[in-house]
Design an enzyme around this catalytic site. Structure first.
Site: not given
Ligand code: NDP
Length: 506
Positions: A192, A267, A301, A401
Site C-alpha cells: 500500500k 523505519e 527521515c 521531526e
Molecule cells: P504516516 O506515518 O501517517 O503514513 C505512512 C503510511 O502509513 C501511509 O501509507 C499511510 O496511509 C499509512 N498509514 C496511516 N495510518 C495507518 C495505520 N493506522 N495502519 C497502517 N497504515 C497506516 O505519515 P504521514 O504521511 O501522515 O506523515 C506524518 C509525519 O510522519 C510527517 O510529518 C513526518 O514527520 C513523518 N514521516 C516520516 C517518514 C519517514 O521516512 N520516516 C515518511 C513520512 C512521514 P495514508 O497516509 O495513505 O492514509
C-alpha cells in the site's frame, strides 16, 4: 525574499489527463469493489495529476487472500533463487527503461525536483539488481558435530505473506528497499503506497507483470491508512508487516500486529545531528549541512535537521550556512535546475510553520526564512530555506521531526558535551561528525546512538549497507544482507541418523 534563488515556472507541461491508478490483485488491474476513487493534486502545480481507486476492506481482503494463496501454493516460494533473480533483474532493466516516466509521475505527485527523482529511480533499479544477487545466496547451516547419531540442519525459509506500507517522501525508492528483498526471499506481498503518491507503485506493478511475476505474488491496494493499512496489519493471514513512516503510526502498527504476533519491521523518524568540530574541512561541512537539511525539502527521515557546532566556530559557521542557503535553487520541481521543490500538502506546510513560529515565541532567532515561499506562476505550497538559532535542546523544534527545510543550531565545547546532545533524543536514526582527526571521528562513531554514522559526509547510501534506526526510529534493517534476513525464518531440522538410542521405556 528576492535574496533567495527562486526558480519559477518551467517549460515542462502538466499532462492534460490525470494518471489513472487501480489496484493490482491476483495479477489483474481492478477498480474498488465499491467503485470509490480519490484524487491527488500536485503539491507544486495545484492541478489534479492522479485519479486512484480508493481501497476498502473488501479490496484489502481480496489482495491478502491472493497473496496468501500464491504463497501457500508455492508459486514463488518454491521457485529457485536463480529463477527469482532472473525476474528481479528483468524488473531492474524495465525500471531503467521507464525511468523518465516514473520520475515524472513521482515529481508531479510528491513535488520533488525532477533531477532528484531521476537519480532516485536510477538508485532503485540498482537496489533491484542487488536484491537479485542475494536471491542466489540464501542458505542456512549444517551441524555435523552433534555426535555420531545426529545431523542438524538450519533451513532458511521465506517468512510468508508480507504487508508493505510506504510513505510519500520517497515512494519508489522506499518500496524498492523492501519489495525486492521480500521477493528474493520467496515471500509474497501486499503493497500500500501513501494515498498522496500512488502512481509510481502502480507503474512498478505494470513492470512486475511484464517481467513475469506470477499472479498473486505482488498485490497493490491503493487508499488510506484506515481501512487498507489497518487491515494489512491486523489480518492473521499476513505474516509480517514492513512499514516506513511516522513514529506514531509505527506504534499503532506494532499494537495492531500484536493481536496475531506477526513480525514487524519499522523505519520511522529521525532528528539527526551533525557535529562540527573546529578542525573540520568547513567548506565541505557547510555544503553537506545545506544539502542535509534542504534535500527533499527536509521531508526526509535522514534529514540533517539538527547541527551541533563547536562554540569557537558557531557564529561564522552559521553565517556561511545562511549565505549558502540563499543560493540553493528552490521552486518549480519540473525545472531541471531546481534542487528543492514543494511541500507535500498545505496541512504539512502549516505544521512546519507552527514549529518555527513556536520556537520564535520561545526566544529562538531565525536568521533566514521562517515562512511560505511564493514561486511566481505556481499554485502549490513551498517553504523558505530556514535557519533557527538560539535554540535549547528542550525545544520541540530541536527534538521533534519537523520534516521541512528547517535547520536548528545547537553549540558545544567538548566531545563529551557533543555526544550528550547527540544522544539526548528519542530518535536514533543517523548521526554525523565533521573533523579531520580520525580519533575524534572513531570515538564519535562508537558513542553515538544511531543506526548509521557518517564521518565527513552526509546521507550517502549503498545497496550493500544496512539502513535502519534504534530507539524510536524503528526496528529491523533494510538493504544489505540484513535487509534480506528480515524476510527469512530459520527452521531447525534435527535428524537422527544412527540407531544407537537407548529406549526411553525399558
Ligand atoms: P504516516 O506515518 O501517517 O503514513 C505512512 C503510511 O502509513 C501511509 O501509507 C499511510 O496511509 C499509512 N498509514 C496511516 N495510518 C495507518 C495505520 N493506522 N495502519 C497502517 N497504515 C497506516 O505519515 P504521514 O504521511 O501522515 O506523515 C506524518 C509525519 O510522519 C510527517 O510529518 C513526518 O514527520 C513523518 N514521516 C516520516 C517518514 C519517514 O521516512 N520516516 C515518511 C513520512 C512521514 P495514508 O497516509 O495513505 O492514509
Amino acid at each position: 525574499m528576492s535574496e533567495l534563488n527562486v526558480v519559477s515556472i518551467s517549460e515542462a507541461k502538466i499532462p492534460a489527463e490525470p494518471f489513472v491508478a487501480r489496484h493490482l490483485i491476483d495479477g489483474e488491474w481492478r477498480g474498488s469493489a465499491d467503485a470509490a476513487t480519490f484524487e491527488r493534486t500536485s503539491p507544486s502545480h495545484g492541478s489534479v495529476v492522479t485519479i486512484a481507486s480508493k481501497g476498502g476492506e473488501a479490496d484489502a481482503d481480496a489482495a491478502i487472500a491472493a497473496a496468501r494463496l500464491a504463497f501457500d501454493k508455492g508459486r514463488w516460494s518454491r521457485t529457485s533463487g536463480k529463477d527469482r533473480a532472473t525476474v528481479l533483474l528483468k524488473v531492474a532493466d524495465l525500471i531503467d527503461r521507464e525511468r523518465e516516466r516514473i520520475a515524472f509521475m513521482e515529481t508531479l505527485e510528491s513535488g520533488k525536483p525532477i533531477s532528484q527523482a531521476k537519480a532516485e529511480i536510477e538508485g532503485a533499479s540498482d537496489i533491484w539488481r542487488y536484491a537479485a544477487s542475494l536471491a542466489r545466496t540464501i542458505h542456512g547451516e549444517s551441524h555435523n558435530s552433534l555426535g555420531q547419531d545426529f545431523l542438524g540442519l538450519v533451513l532458511k525459509e521465506p517468512v510468508g505473506v508480507v504487508s508493505i506500507i510506504t510513505p510519500w517522501n520517497f515512494p519508489f525508492l522506499i518500496v524498492s528497499q523492501k519489495l525486492p528483498f521480500a521477493l528474493a526471499a520467496g515471500c509474497t506481498a501486499v503493497v500500500k503506497p501513501s494515498e498522496m503518491t500512488p502512481a509510481t507503485t502502480v507503474i512498478l506493478g505494470e513492470l512486475l507483470l511484464e517481467a513475469g511475476i506470477p499472479a498473486g505474488v505482488v498485490n497493490i491496494v491503493l487508499g488510506f491508512g484506515d481501512p487498507v493499512g489497518t487491515a494489512m496489519t491486523a489480518d492473521k493471514r499476513v505474516d509480517m508487516v514492513t512499514f516506513t513512516g511516522s513514529t506514531g503510526v509505527g506504534k499503532a502498527i506494532v499494537s495492531a500486529a500484536s493481536g496475531t504476533l506477526k513480525k514487524v519491521s519499522l523505519e520511522l523518524g529521525g532528528k539527526n545531528p551533525q557535529v562540527i568540530f573546529p578542525d573540520a574541512d568547513l567548506d565541505s561541512a557547510v555544503d553537506a549541512v545545506v544539502f542535509g537539511v534542504y534535500f527533499n525539502a527536509g521531508e526526509c527521515c535522514n534529514s540533517g535537521s539538527r547541527i551541533i557546532v563547536h562554540e569557537d566556530i558557531a557564529e561564522k559557521f552559521v553565517a556561511r550556512t545562511v549565505k549558502l542557503s540563499r543560493r540553493v535553487p528552490f521552486g518549480d520541481p519540473l525545472d531541471p535546475s531546481t534542487k528543492v521543490g514543494a511541500i507535500i500538502t498545505p496541512e504539512h506546510q502549516n505544521k512546519i510553520d507552527t514549529y518555527v513560529q513556536e520556537a520564535k515565541a520561545s526566544g529562538a532567532e531565525v536568521p533566514l526564512g521562517g515562512g511560505a515561499l511564493q514561486v511566481p506562476g505556481l499554485n502549490g505550497q513551498f517553504y523558505q530555506p530556514t535557519v533557527v538559532t538560539n535554540v535549547s535542546s528542550a525545544m520541540p523544534i530541536a527534538r521533534e521531526e519537523v520534516f521541512g527545510p528547517v535547520l536548528t543550531v545547537l553549540t558545544f565545547t567538548t566531545l563529551d558535551e557533543a555526544i550528550e546532545l547527540v544522544n539526548d533524543a528519542d530518535y536514533g536514526l543517523s548521526a554525523g561528525v565533521w573533523s579531520e582527526n580520525v580519533h575524534t571521528c572513531l570515538e564519535f562513531a562508537r558513542r553515538a546512538n544511531a543506526g548509521t554514522v557518517w564521518t565527513n559526509t552526509w546521507m550517502d547510501g549503498f545497496a550493500e549497507l544496512p539502513f535502519g534506526g534504534i530507539k524510536e526510529s524503528g526496528q529491523g534493517r533494510e538493504l544489505g544482507k540484513y535487509g534480506l534476513e528480515e524476510f527469512l525464518e530459520a527452521k531447525t531440522v534435527t535428524m537422527r541418523i544412527g540407531r544407537s538410542r537407548e529406549p526411553w521405556v525399558a
